[in-house]
Each structure stands twice: as structure tokens, then as C-alpha cells.
Design an enzyme around this catalytic site. Sequence first.
Site, PDB file in Angstrom:
ATOM      1  N   LYS A  80      -3.686  17.543  -5.610  1.00  0.00           N
ATOM      2  CA  LYS A  80      -2.808  16.419  -5.259  1.00  0.00           C
ATOM      3  C   LYS A  80      -3.277  15.130  -5.925  1.00  0.00           C
ATOM      4  O   LYS A  80      -2.478  14.396  -6.505  1.00  0.00           O
ATOM      5  CB  LYS A  80      -2.810  16.230  -3.732  1.00  0.00           C
ATOM      6  N   ASN A  81      -4.585  14.875  -5.834  1.00  0.00           N
ATOM      7  CA  ASN A  81      -5.071  13.559  -6.279  1.00  0.00           C
ATOM      8  C   ASN A  81      -5.185  13.419  -7.792  1.00  0.00           C
ATOM      9  O   ASN A  81      -5.505  12.337  -8.294  1.00  0.00           O
ATOM     10  CB  ASN A  81      -6.392  13.218  -5.586  1.00  0.00           C
ATOM     11  N   ARG A 113       0.041   5.066  -0.405  1.00  0.00           N
ATOM     12  CA  ARG A 113      -0.763   4.031  -1.054  1.00  0.00           C
ATOM     13  C   ARG A 113      -0.866   4.212  -2.567  1.00  0.00           C
ATOM     14  O   ARG A 113      -0.853   3.246  -3.315  1.00  0.00           O
ATOM     15  CB  ARG A 113      -2.174   4.041  -0.483  1.00  0.00           C
ATOM     16  N   CYS A 146      -4.438   1.228   6.374  1.00  0.00           N
ATOM     17  CA  CYS A 146      -4.076   2.618   6.668  1.00  0.00           C
ATOM     18  C   CYS A 146      -5.085   3.191   7.636  1.00  0.00           C
ATOM     19  O   CYS A 146      -6.049   2.528   8.000  1.00  0.00           O
ATOM     20  CB  CYS A 146      -3.996   3.436   5.394  1.00  0.00           C
ATOM     21  N   ARG A 184      -8.829  -0.758   3.001  1.00  0.00           N
ATOM     22  CA  ARG A 184      -8.471  -0.333   1.649  1.00  0.00           C
ATOM     23  C   ARG A 184      -7.776  -1.414   0.808  1.00  0.00           C
ATOM     24  O   ARG A 184      -6.585  -1.340   0.521  1.00  0.00           O
ATOM     25  CB  ARG A 184      -7.630   0.942   1.699  1.00  0.00           C
ATOM     26  N   LYS A 191     -18.168  -1.556  -7.366  1.00  0.00           N
ATOM     27  CA  LYS A 191     -18.295  -0.377  -6.505  1.00  0.00           C
ATOM     28  C   LYS A 191     -17.385   0.689  -7.115  1.00  0.00           C
ATOM     29  O   LYS A 191     -16.367   0.339  -7.718  1.00  0.00           O
ATOM     30  CB  LYS A 191     -17.763  -0.801  -5.126  1.00  0.00           C
ATOM     31  N   VAL A 192     -17.751   1.943  -6.970  1.00  0.00           N
ATOM     32  CA  VAL A 192     -16.932   2.999  -7.587  1.00  0.00           C
ATOM     33  C   VAL A 192     -15.583   3.105  -6.876  1.00  0.00           C
ATOM     34  O   VAL A 192     -15.529   3.228  -5.656  1.00  0.00           O
ATOM     35  CB  VAL A 192     -17.676   4.357  -7.510  1.00  0.00           C
ATOM     36  N   VAL A 236     -11.871   5.202  -7.302  1.00  0.00           N
ATOM     37  CA  VAL A 236     -11.053   6.193  -8.005  1.00  0.00           C
ATOM     38  C   VAL A 236      -9.763   5.529  -8.495  1.00  0.00           C
ATOM     39  O   VAL A 236      -9.420   5.558  -9.675  1.00  0.00           O
ATOM     40  CB  VAL A 236     -10.732   7.381  -7.057  1.00  0.00           C
ATOM     41  N   ASP A 288     -13.392  13.152   1.332  1.00  0.00           N
ATOM     42  CA  ASP A 288     -12.207  13.932   1.709  1.00  0.00           C
ATOM     43  C   ASP A 288     -12.555  15.293   2.325  1.00  0.00           C
ATOM     44  O   ASP A 288     -11.657  16.033   2.718  1.00  0.00           O
ATOM     45  CB  ASP A 288     -11.289  14.137   0.484  1.00  0.00           C
ATOM     46  N   ARG A 340       1.567  16.552   3.544  1.00  0.00           N
ATOM     47  CA  ARG A 340       1.368  15.606   2.446  1.00  0.00           C
ATOM     48  C   ARG A 340       0.414  16.179   1.398  1.00  0.00           C
ATOM     49  O   ARG A 340       0.531  15.857   0.232  1.00  0.00           O
ATOM     50  CB  ARG A 340       0.781  14.289   2.966  1.00  0.00           C
TER      51      ARG A 340
END
Length: 429
Positions: free
Chosen positions: A22-23, A102, A126, A131, A171-172, A174, A316, A408
Amino acid sequence: MDRIRIQGGRALNGTIPISGAKNATLPLMIASLLTEETLNLDNVPRLADVTLLQHILSNHGVDIMVSGKRAGENEHTGQSMHLSAKNIVDTTAPYHLVSKMRASFWVIGPLVARMGEAKVSMPGGCAIGTRPVDFHLDVLRALGAEIEIEAGYVLAKAKRGLKGARITFPKVSVGATHTALMAASLAAGESVIENAAREPEVSDVAECLRKMGATIEGIGTSTLRVQGAKRLKSARHTVLPDRIETGTYAMAAAMAGGDVTLAGARPELLQEALDVLQKAGVTVAVTNEGIRIARNGVSLAPVTVSTQPFPGFPTDLQAQLMALMSRAKGTSKITETIFENRFMHVSELARLGAKIQLDGDTASIEGVERLKGAPVMATDLRASVSLVIAGLAAEGETMVHRVYHLDRGFERLEEKLARCGAAIERVAG
Ligand code: EPZ
């Protein structure tokens, strides 16, 4: 609203096919905005988030076609999707769409890079934390866009196009790495992205951008060098397997006991999680088909884990590991370092009998002899699936409410588990 009913106590045996991630799919679909030509994606999972993003992209003018199944393909084969953003008719992403998902905020990078402007709603808070999107805006500013915030919308403008720049993340992130990669791919000259996310989904997007014509070096490392192209072109890309789905079913098998093969899974995408499972006493083997997970009668040993950006233990999978450790022999400690409020599953797991103490960002999980089925509900995708995992080992019936969270991000979850012997079904209405 649909619910999922589970009768706990059955072992899992068989094969679970792993879907496309998904991501990775979401940012890959968004990358279609970068070119007038068609982007062809294979192994796209059938998920509510994918459908929602199709609506969002259609609103910008992207034509999307999904191919039907071909002869000989089994029913779990992912879809092929063809996205053509020849005519972008609208550069606004409205609140009612962005607030539903998002990741749709990420259209901002490609839109401003290609069209010179974008108006994208701020996503808001959220269930897993506040976030913010400040890193995304810093990226676009560094590449030369003017940014204004007005009435809950970000207005980004770069009438003369974006220019390559050096971007160093504090900061990391994604999502902000996706924004930087996509925007830099159409920016003039070279961009260097430092402290970039190394998540496999980021590398998958980078590989696809390369096929589309961007020059990207350092894929898989924390420094990415991008030479932007004037125009990007058509490409064909296969979405990588979902490492979070893989880890989730690995933990489900570890919880229920039995012997399950996760077909198509790639161990290097979740090595840390597999190591944690082995430390807990679960048998993990890499086979030609994928990854085999087995636990036959051995009790689970407690573990101490802290979530980290890739290649560390993924946030996750934090909720799923917590569900698993609720049955370990001893006390586990799980620290969440990525999101400040990702513990909404704790009180629901407690309804099933789990003993979990929260102290700041650390949860202490004292393993219990047995969990007992109960009605539960969850607030986000990974939290919901942790309740399913707990339900597989709980005595009696667990009813998981608000299944739309699961839909989702997990393709045919109940079917994949039922085929391995779980007593799980969807109850409509
Ligand atoms: C991605 O979210 C994933 N979503 C999340 O998966 C995942 O949990 C997360 O990365 C971390 O791995 C998708 O890929 C669609 P971040 P993202 O930017 O990109 C802070 C799931 O269940 N931050 O890496 O939004 C942020 O608050 C989802 O599939 C800022 O401060 O996460 C967090 O603390 C949930 N400012 C940290 O960085 C910003 O501008 C990492 O977040 C951006 C982020």
C-alpha cells in the site's frame, strides 16, 4: 458497518499470498502527476485507500484505467493500473478529500513541480498523532517554491519552475522524502537529499522515477542525489511486496501457532521484525516461495523492541507485536519512537485480557496465560489488525468493529486467514 467475527483457538496452516505494498502504491500513483505520458503500475493491491486515491487523482484530471484479470492469474494477483495525467485540469486538492487520506497531501510536490502551482488542504490531525507537514513545505521552499498558508490550505507557487537544492531533514520522514524525490525529479539541476528515509517504499518510488527519466543515485541509502529532467516519460513498474502485511501475517501465525508460508514475501524488507520473531521463539525460514513461519507448541519468549526508521523495527508493526507479546511468558517492553500517540490499541487489547502498562512512549506487556474474546473497535489500520491477531488466540468470540480501517490497508484479510484455517468471517451491516 461491517464487522469481523473471530472464533479464537485455531492454528493457521497453509499459504498466504502477499499483496503489493500500500505505502508504495500510493506515492507511485501520485508520481503519475509528474508526466503527460502514461504510468503503468503492476501488482497494485485492491484496497480502499487505492480506490480513494483514484478519486482524488481523477479530480486533478488523471485518467485511470484498471486492467481486468488475465488468463491463468490467480485471484490474488494484483491489478494493473494505467494512469495518464496528460491534462491536469485542477491543481487544488480539497479538504473533503485530503482529510480522508493523509497521503493525498503528497500531490503537492508533483503538482507544483509540473504545473507551477498547487493548492492543497492541510490534512489535520489523525488517530496516531499530530503529524505535521512542515518538512514537506521546507522541501518545496528549498526548491524555490513560495509557500503561503491560507484558510487551512497550502498555496505553493513556482511559476518559473523548481530549482535543484540541498535538503537536509532534521528527522527521517517517509512522506517528505517522497515529496523531495518527486519534486526534485522535475527541478532544474541537481538536488541532494540528506537524512532521507531508507524505507523500501521510498526506494521503490525512486526506482520508478528513474524509469521515468530522472537520474537518481544513492537509492536505499540516506543520501539521495537527483538530477531533475525537463520532462518525465512513460514507464512500467511493479509494486514491491507489502512488508507490513508480511509482518502482520507472520505475527498472526506466531500467535495462533501452526505453519504458514507467506508467498512472494521478501525477507530483506523486514529483517529486523523477523529477527524479533526468532528471538521470541518463532521458527522463521526463507524458502523459494517466500517466508515460512512456524510455531508448534513452544511458548513465546518476551522481547524488548523500539520502533525505528528502516531498517529498524517498523512503527507499522508495533501494535501487532504488542498483541503477540500479550501471550508471551514474561514481560516485554515496546517503545514507540516515531509517533507520539500510537497506543490507541492498548485499551482495546486490555478488553481481551491483555495486561499492558503505559509509561510515556513505552508499553510494558505482561504476558497472560489466556485472552478472552470480546467486542472491540479500533481507531486506525494497524491497531485494528492487532485486534484480529489477538482474537485469533482469544478464547471464544471476538467481534472487531469499524472494519473499514482494515479495508484501507489489508486486501481480503479474512479470506487469507480463513484459507489457513482461522474461524474468521465478515458480518455485513
Ligand atoms: C508513512 O507516513 C506511512 N504512510 C505510515 O504508515 C508510517 O507509519 C510512517 O511513514 C512511518 O514509517 C504511508 O506511507 C502512506 P513520516 P508519513 O513523515 O510519511 C514527523 C500506515 O499505517 N513529521 O515518516 O506520514 C511525523 O510526525 C501508515 O500504513 C514531521 O514532524 O510518516 C512523525 O513523527 C500510518 N513533519 C515522523 O516525522 C513532517 O512534515 C515520521 O513521519 C513530516 C513528518
